[in-house]
Write an enzyme that holds these catalytic residues in place. Sequence first.
Site, PDB file in Angstrom:
ATOM      1  N   LYS A   1      31.090  46.751  37.168  1.00 16.90           N
ATOM      2  CA  LYS A   1      32.516  46.443  36.980  1.00 16.90           C
ATOM      3  C   LYS A   1      32.821  46.399  35.494  1.00 16.90           C
ATOM      4  O   LYS A   1      32.245  45.606  34.745  1.00 16.90           O
ATOM      5  CB  LYS A   1      32.863  45.107  37.633  1.00 16.90           C
TER       6      LYS A   1
ATOM      7  N   LYS B   1      38.295  39.579  29.451  1.00 17.52           N
ATOM      8  CA  LYS B   1      37.092  39.415  30.287  1.00 17.52           C
ATOM      9  C   LYS B   1      35.889  40.170  29.718  1.00 17.52           C
ATOM     10  O   LYS B   1      34.932  40.462  30.429  1.00 17.52           O
ATOM     11  CB  LYS B   1      37.413  39.852  31.725  1.00 17.52           C
TER      12      LYS B   1
ATOM     13  N   LYS C   1      33.621  50.161  39.586  1.00 16.52           N
ATOM     14  CA  LYS C   1      35.029  49.785  39.472  1.00 16.52           C
ATOM     15  C   LYS C   1      35.440  49.763  38.023  1.00 16.52           C
ATOM     16  O   LYS C   1      34.725  49.163  37.217  1.00 16.52           O
ATOM     17  CB  LYS C   1      35.204  48.396  40.095  1.00 16.52           C
TER      18      LYS C   1
ATOM     19  N   SER D   1      44.141  48.892  41.079  1.00 15.29           N
ATOM     20  CA  SER D   1      45.600  48.791  41.099  1.00 15.29           C
ATOM     21  C   SER D   1      46.284  49.731  40.099  1.00 15.29           C
ATOM     22  O   SER D   1      47.299  50.340  40.423  1.00 15.29           O
ATOM     23  CB  SER D   1      46.006  47.348  40.834  1.00 15.29           C
TER      24      SER D   1
HETATM   25  C1  PBG Z   1      39.004  39.540  39.901  1.00 13.75           C
HETATM   26  C2  PBG Z   1      39.277  40.895  40.444  1.00 13.75           C
HETATM   27  C3  PBG Z   1      40.048  41.840  39.775  1.00 13.75           C
HETATM   28  C4  PBG Z   1      40.153  42.922  40.634  1.00 13.75           C
HETATM   29  C5  PBG Z   1      39.452  42.631  41.793  1.00 13.75           C
HETATM   30  N1  PBG Z   1      38.914  41.371  41.650  1.00 13.75           N
HETATM   31  C6  PBG Z   1      40.721  41.767  38.467  1.00 13.75           C
HETATM   32  C7  PBG Z   1      39.993  41.358  37.271  1.00 13.75           C
HETATM   33  O1  PBG Z   1      38.764  41.458  37.188  1.00 13.75           O
HETATM   34  O2  PBG Z   1      40.671  40.917  36.357  1.00 13.75           O
HETATM   35  C8  PBG Z   1      40.941  44.162  40.299  1.00 13.75           C
HETATM   36  C9  PBG Z   1      41.370  45.020  41.429  1.00 13.75           C
HETATM   37  C10 PBG Z   1      42.457  45.980  41.088  1.00 13.75           C
HETATM   38  O3  PBG Z   1      42.866  46.148  39.920  1.00 13.75           O
HETATM   39  O4  PBG Z   1      42.940  46.623  42.028  1.00 13.75           O
HETATM   40  N2  PBG Z   1      37.916  38.890  40.336  1.00 13.75           N
END
Ligand code: PBG
Length: 332
Positions: free
Chosen positions: A203, A226, A257, A283
């Site tokens: 991620k 983050k 991801k 997203s």
């Molecule tokens: C947070 C989480 C995020 C997403 C899934 N779980 C956002 C982040 O890490 O700030 C993002 C999913 C998306 O953008 O569709 N635990």
Amino acid sequence: MPTPIIAPFPASRLRRLRRTPAIRAMVSECDITPANLIWPIFVTEVPGAEGAIPSMPGVERLTLDGAKRAAERAANLGIPAICIFPHSDQNLRTETCERAWDADNIGNRAIRAVKETVPDLAVMTDIALDPYNANGHDGIVVDGEILNDETVEALVRMALVQAESGADILGPSDMMDGRIGALRGALEQAGHKHVAILSYAAKFASAFYGPFRDAVGASGRLVGDKKTYQINPANRGEAIRCVARDLAEGADMVMVKPGLPYLDICRAVKDQFGAPTFAYQVSGEYAMLEGAIRNGWLSRDAMMESLLCFRRAGCDGILTYFAPQVAEAVRS
Ligand code: PBG
């Protein structure tokens, strides 16, 4: 000079196999089916917060009843799993995040509601503290630092309650070190031997999560960024090491991801480990595609093409907000 019997010709006419739909179908190397999809949904406990999410056109925050209807829709379309993301009451988010392991938090209520309505549909969850954290981080923050081991303890509590609520697949998305081993051990000890872990293993610290943070009410609340726990988008080797580590600690499946900008990682992970490999079309990717489609700048075919590309890159499945639309399109 007599005319030669064999006339000069192109060594290979690749267009021969592109000539008709039937021949193209015969030689197609991969496809997308509803079974390849996981549908992420947002469930809110806040009265009045249900409905449209402006930065994700076509996606809505659902009530518990809405979540049940979505689950029925997924099952009818042949989508095997949904993934539940909670939108919690802002006033109940704290620095200590204790609501994350409250059996009655909105995430756990949604798990139970969906499992009661459609027992055969697999329910995946998100394990990270951000939906219940006052500062928007996935981990516990003390003096500006995201504490690893204290967070892992909290995540374990959160996971056990999700498993108790009926979750089939846990999705740790927090990127703390050691969480997969800790979760696996705790699940075994508590008798949840059959609960699977789909680790958000690779991620990245991505700007493509923006609309998601709108959806869960984290925008504007996140203090800092983050980058101390999510991977630098420049780092492929590090991503591979994260996947190796999570598999060694007991992850059943792994995820990359975001998705489309990271297809090289998907291919490398699938080739190197052969484990069930998923990508999250996040997203921001959804917003770009759906926005352009709604404006008439791209045709709807762009949606299908994007998903097919994940399959070509080696992904067994894709988490995508397009899931119901795609399932409908491939069924018709
Ligand atoms: C947070 C989480 C995020 C997403 C899934 N779980 C956002 C982040 O890490 O700030 C993002 C999913 C998306 O953008 O569709 N635990």
